[in-house]
Enzyme design. Structure first.
Site, short mmCIF file in Angstrom:
data_model
loop_
_atom_site.label_atom_id
_atom_site.label_comp_id
_atom_site.label_asym_id
_atom_site.label_seq_id
_atom_site.Cartn_x
_atom_site.Cartn_y
_atom_site.Cartn_z
CG ASP A 128 58.74 -15.22 59.78
OD1 ASP A 128 58.02 -15.23 58.55
OD2 ASP A 128 58.62 -15.97 60.69
CB THR A 177 57.41 -19.51 60.51
OG1 THR A 177 57.10 -18.56 59.87
CG2 THR A 177 58.47 -19.26 61.54
CG ASN A 228 54.29 -22.98 61.02
OD1 ASN A 228 55.39 -23.12 61.17
ND2 ASN A 228 53.91 -22.12 60.14
CE1 TYR A 236 59.08 -14.93 68.52
CE2 TYR A 236 56.54 -15.71 68.81
CZ TYR A 236 57.53 -14.75 68.15
OH TYR A 236 57.06 -14.29 67.03
CG ASP A 265 55.18 -14.25 57.95
OD1 ASP A 265 55.18 -14.87 56.92
OD2 ASP A 265 54.19 -14.57 58.99
CG HIS A 294 50.64 -14.22 56.23
ND1 HIS A 294 50.24 -15.24 55.63
CD2 HIS A 294 51.40 -14.34 56.95
CE1 HIS A 294 51.28 -16.13 55.71
NE2 HIS A 294 51.95 -15.80 56.74
CG ASP A 338 60.67 -17.61 57.65
OD1 ASP A 338 60.67 -16.61 57.01
OD2 ASP A 338 60.00 -17.97 58.37
CG HIS A 339 58.59 -18.18 54.43
ND1 HIS A 339 57.61 -17.10 54.26
CD2 HIS A 339 58.41 -18.65 55.83
CE1 HIS A 339 56.99 -16.89 55.54
NE2 HIS A 339 57.55 -17.86 56.41
CG HIS A 376 54.78 -18.22 53.70
ND1 HIS A 376 54.90 -19.13 54.58
CD2 HIS A 376 54.04 -17.25 54.36
CE1 HIS A 376 54.79 -18.67 55.90
NE2 HIS A 376 54.14 -17.58 55.71
P1 AMP Z 1 53.84 -18.57 59.45
O1 AMP Z 1 52.52 -18.92 59.82
O2 AMP Z 1 54.52 -19.81 58.79
O3 AMP Z 1 54.09 -17.35 58.69
O4 AMP Z 1 54.51 -18.08 61.09
C1 AMP Z 1 54.78 -17.03 61.30
C2 AMP Z 1 54.47 -17.09 62.73
O5 AMP Z 1 55.26 -17.74 63.58
C3 AMP Z 1 54.82 -15.60 63.45
O6 AMP Z 1 53.55 -14.84 63.43
C4 AMP Z 1 55.41 -15.32 64.58
O7 AMP Z 1 54.90 -15.04 65.80
C5 AMP Z 1 55.55 -16.99 64.85
N1 AMP Z 1 56.65 -17.69 65.56
C6 AMP Z 1 57.70 -17.26 64.84
N2 AMP Z 1 58.79 -17.84 65.95
C7 AMP Z 1 58.29 -18.57 66.85
C8 AMP Z 1 58.44 -18.98 67.92
N3 AMP Z 1 60.05 -19.10 68.34
N4 AMP Z 1 57.74 -19.53 69.06
C9 AMP Z 1 56.54 -19.41 68.49
N5 AMP Z 1 56.04 -18.84 67.69
C10 AMP Z 1 56.80 -18.22 66.60
ZN ZN Z 2 57.96 -17.35 58.21
ZN ZN Z 3 53.63 -16.31 57.36
#
Ligand code: AMP
Ligand code: ZN
Ligand code: ZN
Length: 399
Positions: free
Chosen positions: A30, A66, A87, A151, A187, A191, A234-235, A337
């Site tokens: 990630d 994500t 998200n 998860y 990831d 952050h 993913d990004h 991101h």
């Molecule tokens: P983002 O805010 O887009 O950076 O999302 C990253 C977060 O998504 C990470 O902290 C992960 O713990 C969470 N994440 C990734 N995959 C899953 C999943 N399958 N179910 C729930 N949370 C997830």
């Molecule tokens: Zn991500």
């Molecule tokens: Zn993130």
């Protein structure tokens, strides 16, 4: 005559088995930005890439976060078409919300449109498995892989790999042909400390050694020649600074306009009159951001054809954050991101190798929407119709 028919049938069966005997492991780190591979911290991934295909970068779909992007990778649909438009999603028509932390929501099929690769593969008689992936926990059963895991971000990284290996060691008739494997780094540290931090470098090196561990284990069970590995993210990640903040509540001083700020994007909701007024005002002061009516969002952003996207959307420039108050989360982070995919900081990685791939090929930017048809091609199954991905843009990386 009977004996001849049975011999021919036997040969046919063996051939089909052989043709579909290759495995695919789809791995995601990630938030692994495209250029993290150029820091000299990833010897295992680089060695693997030299023997396979490496893209300059993997362009995400908008918004570069994500859930939308992982689900795009496995469905070949843009977020506007698979419905995971962020998200955090509000459905004002049914008074429902989706968040990634809500275990009920992430298992609820009403949010997840389209067909994920594990479902397509299963429909075609292949055994599949997911060790985490957004959209992998859906009910009913046929929308999931044969083997799946709920998860848990605390599940140790190495044990995730060990679990995948135990699937690969199953008797042939139970062994999955397609497997996903997901890691929530780099990831998180991206952050917290920013993409140029020592902490991110440490996480990059950790990802690389996990990758090396996986390869070593696959070699040990003698499957290295029949496993295709596709490593993606993913990004990417970009630095965010305290002086690049747009406090939207100070600009729109109208209580009847409800603002949902994602930081990298904001949705405005409310009654039509107030929204039109806010729109006209924002249009005049557009600086470091753009305000759009949903219908005006440039078509190539692929982000207007879903009713869950609000009627008015604010999109900031790279690294600018939209906040509603001084308590907003963006004041406490150093990287973020979610920005438009045309900013290269938002791009992820694509490295692939195995019997299906050309060797020693370095290519330009690939699009993450094309991965689903690529997976179908490798697994020799027919992709679901009406997808956004296009095999013609990506199949040149295959043998
Ligand atoms: P983002 O805010 O887009 O950076 O999302 C990253 C977060 O998504 C990470 O902290 C992960 O713990 C969470 N994440 C990734 N995959 C899953 C999943 N399958 N179910 C729930 N949370 C997830
Ligand atoms: Zn991500
Ligand atoms: Zn993130």
């Amino acid at each position: 005559m009977k004996a001849l028919i049975s011999i021919i049938f036997g040969i046919f069966l063996t051939l089909t088995q052989l043709l579909s005997s290759n495995y695919v492991i789809l791995i995601s780190f990630d938030g692994f930005r495209w250029d993290y591979l150029n820091r000299g911290l990833t010897p295992n991934i680089e060695k693997f890439a030299k023997n396979g295909v490496r893209a300059l970068s993997l362009q995400p779909s908008y918004p570069s976060v994500t859930f939308p992007n992982h689900y795009t990778i496995v469905t070949g649909l843009y977020p506007q078409n698979h419905n995971i438009i962020s998200n955090y999603i509000e459905d004002p028509y049914n008074n429902l919300t989706f968040t990634v932390r809500d275990t009920n929501a992430v298992r609820n099929p009403r949010w997840f449109l389209g067909e994920a690769i594990w479902e397509t593969a299963r429909r075609n008689g292949l055994i599949t498995a997911t060790f985490f992936w957004p959209g992998s926990e859906l009910r009913p059963e046929y929308r999931r892989a044969n083997y799946f895991v709920h998860y848990d971000s605390k599940f140790p990284f190495k044990s995730r790999i060990d679990s995948v290996l135990s699937w690969l060691k199953l008797p042939y008739n139970l062994r999955p042909k397609f497997i996903t494997l997901y890691f929530d780094e780099p990831d998180e540290v991206g952050h917290d400390y920013g993409p140029n931090s020592a902490e991110v470098n440490k996480a990059i090196a950790q990802c690389d050694s996990l990758f090396g561990y996986l390869i070593e284990k696959i070699q040990k069970i003698n499957l290295i020649d029949s496993v295709n590995i596709i490593l993606v993210s993913d990004h990417g990640m970009t630095e965010v600074q305290k002086d690049k903040i747009i406090n939207i509540s100070e600009i729109i001083k109208n209580d009847s306009v409800r603002i949902h700020s994602y930081g990298y994007m904001a949705f405005l909701r409310g009654n039509k009159d107030s929204l039109e007024k806010a729109y006209s005002f924002l249009k005049k002061v557009e600086r470091n951001f753009k305000i759009y009516r949903r219908s005006e969002i440039p078509k190539y952003y692929r982000y207007s054809q879903n009713p869950l996207i609000s009627d008015f959307v604010i999109i900031p420039e790279l690294g600018w954050s939209i906040v509603r108050s001084p308590e907003d989360y963006v004041y406490n982070i150093k990287g973020n991101h979610g920005y438009l995919p045309q900013w290269t900081d938002m791009h992820g990685i694509f490295v692939a190798g195995g019997p299906a791939f050309k060797k020693g090929l370095v290519v330009g930017t690939l699009r993450n929407v094309d991965i689903y048809p690529l997976l179908c091609k490798i697994l020799r199954i027919e992709p679901k119709g009406n997808i956004d991905g296009d095999i013609e843009r990506i199949e040149f990386i295959l043998k």
